[in-house]
Scaffold this active site. Structure first.
Site, PDB file in Angstrom:
ATOM      1  CG  ASN A  70       7.710 -27.634  39.592  1.00 38.42           C
ATOM      2  OD1 ASN A  70       6.665 -27.928  39.598  1.00 38.42           O
ATOM      3  ND2 ASN A  70       8.280 -26.470  39.137  1.00 38.42           N
ATOM      4  CG  ASN A 100       0.749 -19.074  45.117  1.00 42.21           C
ATOM      5  OD1 ASN A 100       0.200 -19.848  44.453  1.00 42.21           O
ATOM      6  ND2 ASN A 100       1.649 -18.288  44.239  1.00 42.21           N
ATOM      7  CG  ASN A 128      -0.072 -19.885  40.513  1.00 40.38           C
ATOM      8  OD1 ASN A 128       0.045 -19.318  39.360  1.00 40.38           O
ATOM      9  ND2 ASN A 128       0.268 -20.899  41.182  1.00 40.38           N
ATOM     10  CB  CYS A 131      -0.356 -23.560  38.013  1.00 44.51           C
ATOM     11  SG  CYS A 131       0.605 -24.885  38.633  1.00 44.51           S
ATOM     12  CE  LYS A 166       4.828 -17.411  40.328  1.00 45.65           C
ATOM     13  NZ  LYS A 166       5.701 -17.985  41.440  1.00 45.65           N
TER      14      LYS A 166
HETATM   15  C1  LIG Z   1       9.116 -27.058  42.993  1.00 46.22           C
HETATM   16  C2  LIG Z   1       8.490 -25.634  42.453  1.00 46.22           C
HETATM   17  C3  LIG Z   1       7.218 -25.567  42.893  1.00 46.22           C
HETATM   18  C4  LIG Z   1       6.460 -24.505  42.674  1.00 46.22           C
HETATM   19  N1  LIG Z   1       5.472 -24.181  42.992  1.00 46.22           N
HETATM   20  C5  LIG Z   1       4.572 -22.990  42.751  1.00 46.22           C
HETATM   21  C6  LIG Z   1       3.112 -22.629  43.356  1.00 46.22           C
HETATM   22  O1  LIG Z   1       2.875 -23.492  44.056  1.00 46.22           O
HETATM   23  N2  LIG Z   1       2.761 -21.597  43.111  1.00 46.22           N
HETATM   24  C7  LIG Z   1       3.290 -20.677  42.251  1.00 46.22           C
HETATM   25  O2  LIG Z   1       2.829 -19.610  41.970  1.00 46.22           O
HETATM   26  N3  LIG Z   1       4.662 -20.974  41.746  1.00 46.22           N
HETATM   27  C8  LIG Z   1       5.189 -21.920  41.884  1.00 46.22           C
HETATM   28  N4  LIG Z   1       6.521 -22.101  41.601  1.00 46.22           N
HETATM   29  C9  LIG Z   1       7.380 -21.191  40.831  1.00 46.22           C
HETATM   30  C10 LIG Z   1       8.318 -20.295  41.403  1.00 46.22           C
HETATM   31  O3  LIG Z   1       7.621 -19.799  42.740  1.00 46.22           O
HETATM   32  C11 LIG Z   1       9.105 -19.347  40.590  1.00 46.22           C
HETATM   33  O4  LIG Z   1       8.153 -18.555  40.050  1.00 46.22           O
HETATM   34  C12 LIG Z   1       9.894 -20.037  39.585  1.00 46.22           C
HETATM   35  O5  LIG Z   1      10.230 -21.334  40.064  1.00 46.22           O
HETATM   36  C13 LIG Z   1      10.880 -19.051  38.871  1.00 46.22           C
HETATM   37  O6  LIG Z   1      11.595 -18.693  39.854  1.00 46.22           O
HETATM   38  P1  LIG Z   1      13.265 -19.256  40.096  1.00 46.22           P
HETATM   39  O7  LIG Z   1      13.906 -19.361  38.913  1.00 46.22           O
HETATM   40  O8  LIG Z   1      13.791 -18.345  41.016  1.00 46.22           O
HETATM   41  O9  LIG Z   1      12.778 -20.559  40.445  1.00 46.22           O
HETATM   42  C14 LIG Z   1       7.356 -23.474  41.799  1.00 46.22           C
HETATM   43  C15 LIG Z   1       8.566 -23.651  41.376  1.00 46.22           C
HETATM   44  C16 LIG Z   1       9.042 -24.760  41.687  1.00 46.22           C
HETATM   45  C17 LIG Z   1      10.715 -25.161  41.210  1.00 46.22           C
END
Ligand SMILES: Cc1cc2nc3c(=O)[nH]c(=O)nc-3n(C[C@H](O)[C@H](O)[C@H](O)COP(=O)(O)O)c2cc1C
Length: 292
Positions: A70, A100, A128, A131, A166
Site C-alpha cells: 500500500n 494515530n 507514527n 510511514c 511506532k
Molecule cells: C492500507 C493500510 C494503511 C495503513 N495506514 C497506516 C497509518 O495511517 N498509520 C500507521 O501508523 N500505519 C498504517 N499502516 C500500517 C499498519 O498499521 C500495520 O502496522 C502494518 O500493516 C503491519 O501489520 P499487519 O501485518 O497486521 O497489517 C497501514 C497499513 C495498511 C495495510
C-alpha cells in the site's frame, strides 16, 4: 468475553490482547455498525495530520502473491475535521480509541496532539514516525534516534495521555530508536510499520503502484516481527506493542510470548472484518488447551 484472561497496558486491564492497527479500521465506526468490535481491546485510528491530506495518486493498493503493498500516503481529513466530526462519533465505540498521529515536521506532532487534547475521546496516541509512503517525515524521522527522542519529548510535554511511538523496520536500528523513544518519555513502542516493497510488471517494466514503492504487509512477515519484538523487549523497559503479520490466534500468542504487551491486527482485518471476534474466540480456545 471470557474474564479468566486479562492483558494490561498503559495501566488499564483488557480482556483481549488485540488492537486494530492504524489504517485498517478507519476510526472504528463502520466496524462498530456491523458489531465487529467485539474482541478488540482498542481501535487505532487512521493517521491524523495537521492539514487534510488526499494521499498519494492511485493505484495505491496492490495485491501480490503473498501480501499487500500500500502507498496510501496518510490520506485523512486533518485534525480539525477529526475533532469536529469523527471523534464525537467515536465516543460511542464499545472500546477505547487510540489516535494515530503523523507529521511532515517535528513540530507538527505536538501541534496535532495539542488539538486532540481538547477532546475527551482519545485513550492515548500512536506517534507514527515510520510511514513509508510520504516524501517528508515518515521513515526518515523513525530512522534517527535523535529525532525520535525529540518528537517523543515534545509529545510528552503537551500530552496528558499515554502514547506509543511506532517504529520503522526500513532504516536505522529499531532498538536504538526504541531506546530513544523511551528516553523521550514514550509509554510504549509499536514494533513495527510495514516493510518497503515494490511490484513491477516485467512486461512493461512499470511499477504497479503509482508511487512505485509502498509498504508491504504479509503473514510471511510474522517471524520478522517476532524477532524485532523479542529484541526490542530485551532492550527497553516500556511495553512493546507488536504489529505485523498476524493472521491467526497462534500468531498473537507467539508475539505475546516474544514479549509483546498487546498485538495489533491490520491487513488480516481487511480480509476478515470480524477478525477481532474470531481471533479472540480462538485465543481462548488455545489457552484452554485445544490444539492449533
Ligand atoms: C492500507 C493500510 C494503511 C495503513 N495506514 C497506516 C497509518 O495511517 N498509520 C500507521 O501508523 N500505519 C498504517 N499502516 C500500517 C499498519 O498499521 C500495520 O502496522 C502494518 O500493516 C503491519 O501489520 P499487519 O501485518 O497486521 O497489517 C497501514 C497499513 C495498511 C495495510
Amino acid at each position: 468475553m471470557n474474564k479468566a484472561y486479562s492483558w494490561t497496558f498503559w495501566n488499564r486491564e483488557f480482556d483481549s490482547p488485540i488492537l486494530l492497527a492504524s489504517g485498517t479500521a478507519g476510526f472504528g465506526l463502520e466496524l462498530m455498525e456491523q458489531g465487529y468490535l467485539d474482541g478488540a481491546a482498542a481501535v487505532i485510528s487512521k493517521a491524523t495530520t495537521r492539514r487534510p491530506r488526499e494521499g498519494n495518486q492511485p493505484p495505491r493498493i496492490v495485491e501480490t502473491r503473498f501480501g499487500l503493498l500500500n502507498s496510501i500516503g496518510l490520506a485523512n481529513p486533518g485534525v480539525d475535521e477529526v475533532l469536529e466530526t469523527l471523534l464525537p462519533q467515536a465516543a460511542d465505540l464499545p472500546c477505547p480509541l487510540i489516535v494515530n498521529v503523523a507529521g511532515e515536521t517535528v513540530e507538527e506532532f505536538p501541534a496535532v496532539i495539542e488539538k486532540l487534547e481538547q477532546s475527551p475521546v482519545p485513550f492515548g496516541y500512536e506517534v507514527n514516525v515510520s510511514c513509508p509512503n510520504v516524501a517528508a517525515g515518515g521513515i526518515t524521522f523513525g530512522a534517527s534516534p535523535e529525532t525520535v527522542e525529540r518528537i517523543s519529548s515534545l509529545v510528552k510535554s503537551v500530552s496528558s495521555r499515554p502514547f506509543s511511538v511506532k517504529l520503522t523496520p526500513n532504516e536505522g536500528s529499531i532498538t536504538d530508536s526504541a531506546l530513544a523513544a523511551e528516553a523521550g518519555g514514550a509509554d510504549s513502542v509499536t514494533v513495527c510499520n510495514t516493510f518497503l516493497g515494490m511490484k513491477i510488471d516485467w512486461r512493461t517494466g512499470e511499477a504497479l503502484l503509482k508511487r512505485k514503492v509502498g509498504g508491504y504487509s504479509s503473514p510471511a512477515l510474522l517471524p520478522l516481527t517476532v524477532a524485532r519484538v523479542f529484541n526490542t523487549r530485551s532492550a527497553v523497559g516500556i511495553p512493546v506493542l507488536a504489529s505485523g503479520g498476524v493472521s491467526c490466534a497462534g500468531d498473537i500468542l507467539e508475539l505475546l510470548a516474544a514479549g509483546a504487551a498487546m498485538v495489533q491486527v491490520g491487513t488480516w482485518l481487511m480480509r476478515r472484518p470480524n477478525a477481532a471476534c474470531e481471533l479472540m474466540k480462538d485465543i481462548i480456545r488455545l489457552l484452554e488447551g485445544d490444539s492449533d
